[in-house]
Design a protein around this motif. Structure first.
Motif, PDB file in Angstrom:
ATOM      1  N   THR A  71       0.835  -1.191   0.000  1.00  0.00           N
ATOM      2  CA  THR A  71       0.000   0.000   0.000  1.00  0.00           C
ATOM      3  C   THR A  71       0.874   1.246   0.000  1.00  0.00           C
ATOM      4  O   THR A  71       1.883   1.303   0.686  1.00  0.00           O
ATOM      5  CB  THR A  71      -0.898   0.009   1.249  1.00  0.00           C
ATOM      6  OG1 THR A  71      -1.615  -1.222   1.293  1.00  0.00           O
ATOM      7  CG2 THR A  71      -1.856   1.170   1.203  1.00  0.00           C
ATOM      8  N   THR A  72       0.496   2.213  -0.795  1.00  0.00           N
ATOM      9  CA  THR A  72       1.258   3.463  -0.828  1.00  0.00           C
ATOM     10  C   THR A  72       1.034   4.236   0.463  1.00  0.00           C
ATOM     11  O   THR A  72      -0.104   4.456   0.869  1.00  0.00           O
ATOM     12  CB  THR A  72       0.825   4.329  -2.021  1.00  0.00           C
ATOM     13  OG1 THR A  72       1.043   3.592  -3.212  1.00  0.00           O
ATOM     14  CG2 THR A  72       1.622   5.616  -2.065  1.00  0.00           C
ATOM     15  N   ARG A  73       2.120   4.642   1.093  1.00  0.00           N
ATOM     16  CA  ARG A  73       2.032   5.355   2.354  1.00  0.00           C
ATOM     17  C   ARG A  73       2.387   6.832   2.138  1.00  0.00           C
ATOM     18  O   ARG A  73       3.511   7.148   1.771  1.00  0.00           O
ATOM     19  CB  ARG A  73       2.980   4.718   3.379  1.00  0.00           C
ATOM     20  CG  ARG A  73       2.428   3.435   3.945  1.00  0.00           C
ATOM     21  CD  ARG A  73       3.453   2.718   4.783  1.00  0.00           C
ATOM     22  NE  ARG A  73       4.255   1.797   4.011  1.00  0.00           N
ATOM     23  CZ  ARG A  73       3.835   0.602   3.606  1.00  0.00           C
ATOM     24  NH1 ARG A  73       2.635   0.200   3.901  1.00  0.00           N
ATOM     25  NH2 ARG A  73       4.611  -0.198   2.911  1.00  0.00           N
ATOM     26  N   ALA A  74       1.416   7.679   2.347  1.00  0.00           N
ATOM     27  CA  ALA A  74       1.677   9.110   2.207  1.00  0.00           C
ATOM     28  C   ALA A  74       2.543   9.590   3.363  1.00  0.00           C
ATOM     29  O   ALA A  74       2.390   9.125   4.491  1.00  0.00           O
ATOM     30  CB  ALA A  74       0.350   9.867   2.201  1.00  0.00           C
ATOM     31  N   PRO A  75       3.497  10.497   3.102  1.00  0.00           N
ATOM     32  CA  PRO A  75       4.347  10.983   4.197  1.00  0.00           C
ATOM     33  C   PRO A  75       3.537  11.770   5.214  1.00  0.00           C
ATOM     34  O   PRO A  75       2.629  12.511   4.863  1.00  0.00           O
ATOM     35  CB  PRO A  75       5.361  11.881   3.480  1.00  0.00           C
ATOM     36  CG  PRO A  75       4.680  12.282   2.213  1.00  0.00           C
ATOM     37  CD  PRO A  75       3.834  11.118   1.813  1.00  0.00           C
ATOM     38  N   ARG A  76       3.835  11.547   6.462  1.00  0.00           N
ATOM     39  CA  ARG A  76       3.133  12.251   7.530  1.00  0.00           C
ATOM     40  C   ARG A  76       3.993  13.435   7.999  1.00  0.00           C
ATOM     41  O   ARG A  76       5.201  13.466   7.802  1.00  0.00           O
ATOM     42  CB  ARG A  76       2.866  11.296   8.700  1.00  0.00           C
ATOM     43  CG  ARG A  76       4.084  11.012   9.544  1.00  0.00           C
ATOM     44  CD  ARG A  76       3.888   9.877  10.520  1.00  0.00           C
ATOM     45  NE  ARG A  76       4.127   8.620   9.844  1.00  0.00           N
ATOM     46  CZ  ARG A  76       3.172   7.766   9.522  1.00  0.00           C
ATOM     47  NH1 ARG A  76       1.930   8.038   9.821  1.00  0.00           N
ATOM     48  NH2 ARG A  76       3.469   6.651   8.914  1.00  0.00           N
ATOM     49  N   THR A  77       3.372  14.395   8.642  1.00  0.00           N
ATOM     50  CA  THR A  77       4.110  15.497   9.260  1.00  0.00           C
ATOM     51  C   THR A  77       3.870  15.466  10.759  1.00  0.00           C
ATOM     52  O   THR A  77       2.818  15.043  11.225  1.00  0.00           O
ATOM     53  CB  THR A  77       3.649  16.861   8.699  1.00  0.00           C
ATOM     54  OG1 THR A  77       2.264  17.018   8.998  1.00  0.00           O
ATOM     55  CG2 THR A  77       3.865  16.936   7.205  1.00  0.00           C
ATOM     56  N   SER A  78       4.855  15.886  11.509  1.00  0.00           N
ATOM     57  CA  SER A  78       4.712  15.977  12.957  1.00  0.00           C
ATOM     58  C   SER A  78       5.321  17.291  13.398  1.00  0.00           C
ATOM     59  O   SER A  78       6.531  17.444  13.476  1.00  0.00           O
ATOM     60  CB  SER A  78       5.430  14.802  13.639  1.00  0.00           C
ATOM     61  OG  SER A  78       5.370  14.936  15.040  1.00  0.00           O
ATOM     62  N   SER A  79       4.468  18.253  13.657  1.00  0.00           N
ATOM     63  CA  SER A  79       4.954  19.581  14.049  1.00  0.00           C
ATOM     64  C   SER A  79       4.870  19.800  15.553  1.00  0.00           C
ATOM     65  O   SER A  79       5.393  20.780  16.075  1.00  0.00           O
ATOM     66  CB  SER A  79       4.136  20.662  13.333  1.00  0.00           C
ATOM     67  OG  SER A  79       2.762  20.515  13.665  1.00  0.00           O
ATOM     68  N   THR A  80       4.243  18.845  16.260  1.00  0.00           N
ATOM     69  CA  THR A  80       4.095  19.026  17.706  1.00  0.00           C
ATOM     70  C   THR A  80       5.231  18.370  18.473  1.00  0.00           C
ATOM     71  O   THR A  80       5.420  18.635  19.641  1.00  0.00           O
ATOM     72  CB  THR A  80       2.773  18.411  18.193  1.00  0.00           C
ATOM     73  OG1 THR A  80       2.765  17.013  17.868  1.00  0.00           O
ATOM     74  CG2 THR A  80       1.603  19.080  17.513  1.00  0.00           C
ATOM     75  N   SER A  81       5.984  17.483  17.804  1.00  0.00           N
ATOM     76  CA  SER A  81       7.077  16.798  18.486  1.00  0.00           C
ATOM     77  C   SER A  81       8.402  17.315  17.960  1.00  0.00           C
ATOM     78  O   SER A  81       8.666  17.288  16.775  1.00  0.00           O
ATOM     79  CB  SER A  81       7.004  15.277  18.255  1.00  0.00           C
ATOM     80  OG  SER A  81       8.144  14.655  18.800  1.00  0.00           O
ATOM     81  N   SER A  82       9.209  17.819  18.845  1.00  0.00           N
ATOM     82  CA  SER A  82      10.522  18.326  18.445  1.00  0.00           C
ATOM     83  C   SER A  82      11.637  17.416  18.954  1.00  0.00           C
ATOM     84  O   SER A  82      12.786  17.815  19.032  1.00  0.00           O
ATOM     85  CB  SER A  82      10.732  19.754  18.982  1.00  0.00           C
ATOM     86  OG  SER A  82      10.634  19.759  20.404  1.00  0.00           O
ATOM     87  N   ILE A  83      11.288  16.208  19.324  1.00  0.00           N
ATOM     88  CA  ILE A  83      12.287  15.240  19.787  1.00  0.00           C
ATOM     89  C   ILE A  83      13.031  14.704  18.581  1.00  0.00           C
ATOM     90  O   ILE A  83      12.406  14.247  17.614  1.00  0.00           O
ATOM     91  CB  ILE A  83      11.632  14.078  20.557  1.00  0.00           C
ATOM     92  CG1 ILE A  83      10.879  14.622  21.766  1.00  0.00           C
ATOM     93  CG2 ILE A  83      12.652  13.050  20.966  1.00  0.00           C
ATOM     94  CD1 ILE A  83      10.118  13.553  22.521  1.00  0.00           C
ATOM     95  N   LYS A  96      -0.892  13.222  15.546  1.00  0.00           N
ATOM     96  CA  LYS A  96      -0.207  14.510  15.583  1.00  0.00           C
ATOM     97  C   LYS A  96       1.197  14.453  16.165  1.00  0.00           C
ATOM     98  O   LYS A  96       1.901  15.451  16.155  1.00  0.00           O
ATOM     99  CB  LYS A  96      -1.031  15.506  16.396  1.00  0.00           C
ATOM    100  CG  LYS A  96      -2.381  15.839  15.765  1.00  0.00           C
ATOM    101  CD  LYS A  96      -3.129  16.848  16.618  1.00  0.00           C
ATOM    102  CE  LYS A  96      -4.469  17.217  15.988  1.00  0.00           C
ATOM    103  NZ  LYS A  96      -5.222  18.213  16.809  1.00  0.00           N
ATOM    104  N   THR A  97       1.613  13.342  16.666  1.00  0.00           N
ATOM    105  CA  THR A  97       2.913  13.278  17.320  1.00  0.00           C
ATOM    106  C   THR A  97       3.548  11.912  17.137  1.00  0.00           C
ATOM    107  O   THR A  97       2.893  10.973  16.668  1.00  0.00           O
ATOM    108  CB  THR A  97       2.787  13.588  18.824  1.00  0.00           C
ATOM    109  OG1 THR A  97       4.100  13.684  19.381  1.00  0.00           O
ATOM    110  CG2 THR A  97       2.010  12.495  19.537  1.00  0.00           C
ATOM    111  N   SER A  98       4.809  11.830  17.505  1.00  0.00           N
ATOM    112  CA  SER A  98       5.545  10.569  17.457  1.00  0.00           C
ATOM    113  C   SER A  98       6.193  10.360  18.816  1.00  0.00           C
ATOM    114  O   SER A  98       6.767  11.286  19.387  1.00  0.00           O
ATOM    115  CB  SER A  98       6.634  10.630  16.381  1.00  0.00           C
ATOM    116  OG  SER A  98       6.097  11.037  15.149  1.00  0.00           O
TER     117      SER A  98
END
Length: 230
Positions: A71-83, A96-98
Motif C-alpha cells: 500500500t502506498t504510504r503518504a508521508p506524515r508530518t509531525s509539528s508538535t514533536s521536536s524530539i 499529531k505526534t511521534s
C-alpha cells in the motif's frame, strides 16, 4: 486313294490358344483397403497427438502466481514533536505526534533505520516508501525512514492514506483506537519471512494484503500483513 494317308487329327487347323486363367483381384483390393485405413488411422492419431502435446505445453506453462502489492504510504508530518530520534530508536506514531518507546515494549510499532534531511526522500534509500514507513518533523526539517517492529501473530493499526497513524493494537480491535485516525485499519502480522525479493517475499503466505520491511531493510526479513475485519 485321293491323297496321302492321313493319321486321324493330323490335318486341319491347330487348336485355339486359350489365355491363362486370370488371378483373383480380391486379395489386392483387400490389401489396398487395409493400407488406406491404417494410413488414415495413423494420421488421425498423429493429429490428436500434436493437439494434445500443444495443449499440455500451454497448460503446463500457465500458472497463477499471486503478487502482493504494498500500500502506498503518504508521508506524515509531525509539528508538535521536536524530539530528535536516532537510528535504531523504536516509536509509535499518533495522528499529531511521534513517541519514542523501548524496542521491547508492547507499544513499539516502528524502528528507525535512517534519518535524513526533509528535502530527501526515503524512496531514494532502499525504497522505504514501498516496504517501510516515512515521516518528517516540520520543526527539525528531518525525515525518518522506518521498518515495522510488530512481531508475528500481533497486530497494528495503520492509517496509510491519511495521517499515517501507526500503533500497536489488539487483534480483536477492528475499529480505530480512541487516539487514532478515523480511517485506521487493523492488520495482523501473519508471518515474518526471509527473502531477497520484496515483491515475492509473501507469495506463499495466505491472505497477505501488505508487505513491510521487518526491523530493517537490510535484515532480509519481511512482515506479511493480513487486514482484519475487511
Amino acid at each position: 486313294m485321293t491323297g496321302p494317308y492321313q493319321q486321324p487329327g493330323s490335318w486341319g487347323p491347330p487348336p485355339p490358344i486359350m489365355p491363362p486363367p486370370r488371378k483373383s483381384q480380391t486379395g489386392a483390393i483387400i490389401g489396398t483397403v487395409v493400407g488406406v485405413v491404417l494410413m488414415l488411422g495413423l494420421g488421425t492419431w498423429a493429429v490428436i497427438g500434436i493437439i494434445s502435446s500443444r495443449h499440455s505445453t500451454e497448460a503446463g506453462g500457465t500458472s497463477t502466481t499471486r503478487t502482493t502489492t504494498s500500500t502506498t504510504r503518504a508521508p506524515r508530518t509531525s509539528s508538535t514533536s521536536s524530539i530528535r530520534f536516532a537510528v535504531n530508536d523504536c516509536v509509535w506514531l499518533d495522528v499529531k505526534t511521534s513517541e519514542r518507546v523501548s524496542c521491547t515494549s508492547d507499544k513499539a510499532a516502528l524502528q528507525i533505520n535512517l534519518v535524513i534531511p526533509q528535502s530527501q526522500k526515503c524512496a531514494d534509500n532502499d525504497a522505504y516508501d514501498s516496504y517501510g514507513d516515512g515521516w518528517y518533523d516540520g520543526k527539525l526539517a528531518l525525515r525518518y525512514c522506518a521498518s515495522l517492529m510488530v512481531p508475528k501473530g500481533q497486530c497494528v493499526q495503520l492509517d496509510l492514506d491519511d495521517s499515517g497513524f501507526v500503533e500497536r493494537a489488539s487483534c480483536s480491535t477492528t475499529t480505530p483506537l480512541a487516539s487514532g485516525a478515523p480511517n485506521a485499519k487493523t492488520y495482523q502480522v501473519t508471518d515474518v519471512v526471509s527473502s531477497t525479493n520484496a515483491k515475492t517475499a509473501c507469495d506463499k503466505v495466505p491472505d497477505t494484503d501488505d508487505v513491510w520491511f521487518y526491523q530493517s531493510p537490510k535484515s532480509g526479513q519481511f512482515a506479511c500483513l493480513k487486514r482484519l475485519g475487511a
